[in-house]
Design a protein around this motif. Structure first.
Motif, PDB file in Angstrom:
ATOM      1  N   ARG A  55      -7.761   1.973  -7.381  1.00  0.00           N
ATOM      2  CA  ARG A  55      -6.632   2.898  -7.489  1.00  0.00           C
ATOM      3  C   ARG A  55      -6.199   3.410  -6.129  1.00  0.00           C
ATOM      4  O   ARG A  55      -5.014   3.512  -5.840  1.00  0.00           O
ATOM      5  N   VAL A  56      -7.191   3.731  -5.285  1.00  0.00           N
ATOM      6  CA  VAL A  56      -6.864   4.183  -3.931  1.00  0.00           C
ATOM      7  C   VAL A  56      -6.165   3.062  -3.172  1.00  0.00           C
ATOM      8  O   VAL A  56      -5.155   3.261  -2.491  1.00  0.00           O
ATOM      9  N   SER A  57      -6.717   1.839  -3.332  1.00  0.00           N
ATOM     10  CA  SER A  57      -6.145   0.686  -2.641  1.00  0.00           C
ATOM     11  C   SER A  57      -4.691   0.473  -3.045  1.00  0.00           C
ATOM     12  O   SER A  57      -3.823   0.245  -2.205  1.00  0.00           O
ATOM     13  N   ASP A  58      -4.418   0.572  -4.359  1.00  0.00           N
ATOM     14  CA  ASP A  58      -3.040   0.383  -4.824  1.00  0.00           C
ATOM     15  C   ASP A  58      -2.124   1.476  -4.291  1.00  0.00           C
ATOM     16  O   ASP A  58      -0.991   1.217  -3.898  1.00  0.00           O
ATOM     17  N   ALA A  59      -2.629   2.716  -4.284  1.00  0.00           N
ATOM     18  CA  ALA A  59      -1.813   3.821  -3.792  1.00  0.00           C
ATOM     19  C   ALA A  59      -1.472   3.615  -2.319  1.00  0.00           C
ATOM     20  O   ALA A  59      -0.320   3.758  -1.898  1.00  0.00           O
ATOM     21  N   LEU A  60      -2.491   3.243  -1.522  1.00  0.00           N
ATOM     22  CA  LEU A  60      -2.243   3.023  -0.096  1.00  0.00           C
ATOM     23  C   LEU A  60      -1.293   1.846   0.109  1.00  0.00           C
ATOM     24  O   LEU A  60      -0.409   1.877   0.958  1.00  0.00           O
ATOM     25  N   GLN A  61      -1.469   0.796  -0.696  1.00  0.00           N
ATOM     26  CA  GLN A  61      -0.591  -0.369  -0.578  1.00  0.00           C
ATOM     27  C   GLN A  61       0.853   0.020  -0.877  1.00  0.00           C
ATOM     28  O   GLN A  61       1.789  -0.494  -0.268  1.00  0.00           O
ATOM     29  N   PHE A  62       1.029   0.964  -1.801  1.00  0.00           N
ATOM     30  CA  PHE A  62       2.366   1.472  -2.121  1.00  0.00           C
ATOM     31  C   PHE A  62       3.017   2.056  -0.865  1.00  0.00           C
ATOM     32  O   PHE A  62       4.172   1.753  -0.545  1.00  0.00           O
ATOM     33  N   PHE A  63       2.246   2.848  -0.117  1.00  0.00           N
ATOM     34  CA  PHE A  63       2.788   3.433   1.118  1.00  0.00           C
ATOM     35  C   PHE A  63       3.062   2.350   2.156  1.00  0.00           C
ATOM     36  O   PHE A  63       4.038   2.421   2.912  1.00  0.00           O
ATOM     37  N   ILE A  64       2.184   1.351   2.208  1.00  0.00           N
ATOM     38  CA  ILE A  64       2.382   0.252   3.160  1.00  0.00           C
ATOM     39  C   ILE A  64       3.685  -0.488   2.835  1.00  0.00           C
ATOM     40  O   ILE A  64       4.452  -0.860   3.729  1.00  0.00           O
ATOM     41  N   ASP A  65       3.940  -0.683   1.518  1.00  0.00           N
ATOM     42  CA  ASP A  65       5.190  -1.333   1.113  1.00  0.00           C
ATOM     43  C   ASP A  65       6.396  -0.504   1.547  1.00  0.00           C
ATOM     44  O   ASP A  65       7.412  -1.039   1.975  1.00  0.00           O
ATOM     45  N   LEU A  66       6.274   0.811   1.406  1.00  0.00           N
ATOM     46  CA  LEU A  66       7.374   1.685   1.838  1.00  0.00           C
ATOM     47  C   LEU A  66       7.587   1.556   3.343  1.00  0.00           C
ATOM     48  O   LEU A  66       8.713   1.520   3.830  1.00  0.00           O
ATOM     49  N   LEU A  67       6.479   1.478   4.078  1.00  0.00           N
ATOM     50  CA  LEU A  67       6.564   1.348   5.523  1.00  0.00           C
ATOM     51  C   LEU A  67       7.315   0.070   5.901  1.00  0.00           C
ATOM     52  O   LEU A  67       8.114   0.040   6.835  1.00  0.00           O
ATOM     53  N   ALA A  68       7.065  -1.003   5.117  1.00  0.00           N
ATOM     54  CA  ALA A  68       7.748  -2.267   5.384  1.00  0.00           C
ATOM     55  C   ALA A  68       9.230  -2.167   5.066  1.00  0.00           C
ATOM     56  O   ALA A  68      10.027  -2.958   5.548  1.00  0.00           O
ATOM     57  N   ALA A  69       9.622  -1.173   4.246  1.00  0.00           N
ATOM     58  CA  ALA A  69      11.023  -1.046   3.863  1.00  0.00           C
ATOM     59  C   ALA A  69      11.824  -0.228   4.862  1.00  0.00           C
ATOM     60  O   ALA A  69      13.052  -0.189   4.786  1.00  0.00           O
ATOM     61  N   VAL A  70      11.152   0.437   5.799  1.00  0.00           N
ATOM     62  CA  VAL A  70      11.875   1.239   6.793  1.00  0.00           C
ATOM     63  C   VAL A  70      12.708   0.305   7.675  1.00  0.00           C
ATOM     64  O   VAL A  70      12.178  -0.654   8.226  1.00  0.00           O
ATOM     65  N   PRO A  71      14.020   0.549   7.778  1.00  0.00           N
ATOM     66  CA  PRO A  71      14.861  -0.366   8.554  1.00  0.00           C
ATOM     67  C   PRO A  71      14.555  -0.325  10.046  1.00  0.00           C
ATOM     68  O   PRO A  71      14.080   0.684  10.556  1.00  0.00           O
ATOM     69  N   SER A  72      14.850  -1.431  10.711  1.00  0.00           N
ATOM     70  CA  SER A  72      14.428  -1.548  12.103  1.00  0.00           C
ATOM     71  C   SER A  72      15.188  -0.590  13.013  1.00  0.00           C
ATOM     72  O   SER A  72      14.681  -0.170  14.040  1.00  0.00           O
ATOM     73  N   VAL A  73      16.405  -0.195  12.609  1.00  0.00           N
ATOM     74  CA  VAL A  73      17.149   0.720  13.473  1.00  0.00           C
ATOM     75  C   VAL A  73      16.480   2.098  13.490  1.00  0.00           C
ATOM     76  O   VAL A  73      16.543   2.824  14.489  1.00  0.00           O
TER      77      VAL A  73
END
Lengths: 282, 315
Positions: B106-124
């Motif tokens: 559960r912790v792993s999935d939660a952290l992965q969720f944040f990692i996915d959000l981080l990948a969605a931050v636009p490069s600008v």
């Protein structure tokens, strides 16, 4: 022997702690970015930001109303172009194709997905801007739409393939033709997943800057129409951030907050929907 | 006869029409991709004829004299990507090991969720933060810290203007970490459990089973995630453009301002007057396309090989 064992246990604990630190640092970056944007953007965001045009250079105040509308127009036109191709192409892959054709289409989609966004910009420039001799909203939308195709295509295919076979067989058994089965049973069963995937694709291209630089270009006024250049939030953030004016920096933060907020909200909503019920496609 | 009749009946039911319509859209994806390569190739004919392979070994980039060489940009792209990987790979793989091996699901999935959000931050946005946080920090903290003890090394020579190869490398590292984590985590999770259990059963510590058994098992897939990250880093435009300094020079020092392929296209494309100038920029785009094409292909292959190896063993 005991000392050696103690050492091995010590190394084990140390390294495992280090991996935890790595994970913590990586996730912390997200909250740092959010916090910093909230702090800097929150203090500079105001009503004028949403309602006014940019002021001439040197004058304080003004807003980015034209860029907000411009981004919305770009995203709308991009979806109208990219989503049908991606969706119907995905339907073909999942329902109609033989494996040889499917692998060619899949390969092309993956290739397109990996193309750097700046190269997509060059492509849109030579295909849309050059023949019309004009930077235009449509050229920008074309570039963004291109980037939406692979994501929409692959997730449509995956969600359609995920529909239980029993549904398909049930419809067929009632005498429905294949396309009727697809249109009235299979796609409705998978539409929630497909829709959220399209939302994610939209969120991804919403922040794209590089392909807009020489397609939609930029505009300090309202865009005169689809065939004319338009301002967009990401390009505004870029030009304002590298400018030497304090007031422009302030507005870049505000625009950054609005853009990131929008993208993160879409992502959180879409991913929450996906993780409930439907499996997340890769 | 039977064949044509069944074709007609299928046509009447609409199946054949639906098939053809969707086929057109699927085929258009392939056509678009071919067209992209074609346009890049056709529109970079001039510099290919005029400079040939010298394009890659010439340092001069002079629009006034109409002479173009890609070396400073290729150098900048390679150096910033190398710095990015040096920083991102240990951190990313460490985090992936934590998520896949240690953290409860559960912790792993939660952290992965944040990692996915981080990948969605636009490069600008990364660029924006780069300009206002990393650049000043480079000038006041990182440069003095590295220049004082190691200043005799050419790569850490001063002065630092804040912008430069190293700054771009740091921003790129932050941007590619999510990709390394996501893919490596997935690859590590596909390693069959009996591998871990066997290692633990013969008396390894938890770390030894992870580092000497699980990670080697997943090695090719992790390499794939690194290639994927490298492809991202090479093609990354906005964040690099904002912090690299935009100076077409080759300098040994990591603190010197430089330029990258993507950044020069972003900055000069709209100002390029003259066919040779514009086409030289498009030729740079073609180079970028080919590089990412090869790396992405390799990455996909490596990841596929590893995840299939995992499922093959467990079956």
């Amino acid at each position: 022997m005991a000392a050696r064992l103690r050492w091995r246990k010590f190394v084990s604990n140390l390294m495992l702690t280090m991996t935890g630190v790595c994970a913590f640092v990586s996730v912390a970056v997200l909250f740092f970015i959010l916090g910093y944007l909230l702090f800097n953007g929150g203090t500079s965001i105001n009503w004028a930001f949403f309602t006014q045009l940019p002021k001439p250079v040197g004058e304080a105040g003004g807003g980015m109303a034209n860029a907000i509308v411009g981004s919305a127009k770009l995203l709308l036109a991009a979806s109208l172009f990219g989503v049908p191709i991606g969706f119907l192409g995905g339907v073909y892959l999942a329902e109609f194709s033989g494996s040889a054709v499917a692998s060619v289409v899949r390969y092309a989609a993956d290739l397109l997905n990996g193309v750097p966004s700046i190269v997509i910009g060059i492509f849109a420039y030579s295909l849309v801007v050059l023949p019309f001799k004009h930077f235009s909203t449509l050229a920008g939308a074309f570039a963004l739409g291109l980037m939406m195709i692979p994501i929409t295509l692959r997730s449509t295919e995956e969600f359609l393939n995920g529909v239980p076979r029993m549904l398909r067989e049930g419809a067929m058994a009632l005498g429905a033709s294949k396309w009727k089965t697809i249109a009235s049973v299979i796609v409705p069963a998978a539409y929630r997943g497909i829709l959220t995937a399209i939302l994610l694709a939209l969120a991804r291209v919403a922040g794209e800057t590089a392909p807009l630089l020489f397609t939609a270009f930029g505009n300090r006024f309202w865009s005169q129409g689809w065939g004319q250049p338009t301002a967009s939030l990401p390009v505004m953030i870029f030009t304002y951030a590298v400018s030497p004016y304090e007031d422009w920096h302030r507005q870049a933060w505000a625009a950054g907050l609005v853009l990131l907020g929008l993208i993160l909200i879409i992502n959180i909503v879409a991913r929450t929907i996906l993780s409930r019920g439907i499996a997340v496609p890769r | 006869m039977a064949g044509s009749r069944s074709f007609l009946s299928r046509l009447r039911d609409g199946d054949e029409i639906a098939r053809l319509i969707t086929l057109v859209f699927a085929a258009s994806v392939v056509l678009i991709t071919i067209l992209l390569v074609y346009e890049l190739w056709i529109n970079s004919a001039l510099p290919r004829q005029k400079f040939g392979l010298h394009f890659f070994v010439t340092q001069v980039w002079d629009p006034v004299m109409d002479e173009y060489g890609a070396l400073p940009f290729v150098y900048g792209t390679l150096v910033t990507s190398a710095v990015a990987l040096l920083l991102a790979v240990p951190l990313g793989i460490g985090a992936a090991i934590f998520l896949a091996e240690l953290a409860p699901p559960r912790v792993s999935d939660a952290l992965q969720f944040f990692i996915d959000l981080l990948a969605a931050v636009p490069s600008v946005i990364y660029g924006l933060l780069g300009v206002f946080i990393v650049v000043p920090m480079m000038r006041t903290v990182i440069f003095p810290a590295l220049n004082k003890p190691f200043g005799y090394l050419p790569i850490f020579k001063g002065p630092s203007y804040g912008v430069g190869f190293f700054t771009a490398g740091i921003v790129l590292a932050i941007m590619v970490i999510p990709y390394i984590i996501s893919v490596s985590r997935e690859v590590l999770l596909s390693v069959p459990g009996d591998q871990r259990e066997a290692a633990l059963a013969v008396g390894s510590t938890r770390w030894e089973s992870t580092w000497k058994v699980v990670v080697p098992f997943a090695k090719t897939g992790i390499m794939g995630s690194i290639f994927l990250a490298l492809a991202r880093a090479l093609g990354e435009t906005m964040a690099v453009t904002m912090v690299i300094g935009n100076t077409p020079k080759i300098a040994a020092s990591l603190f010197a301002p430089g330029y990258s392929i993507a950044a020069v296209i972003a900055n000069e494309f709209t100002e390029a007057t003259g066919d040779l100038y514009l086409q030289s920029l498009i030729a740079l785009g073609l180079v970028l396309f080919l590089l990412t094409f090869i790396l992405n292909g390799l990455a996909r292959l490596l990841i596929l090989v590893t995840t299939q190896k995992g499922s093959g063993v467990s079956n």
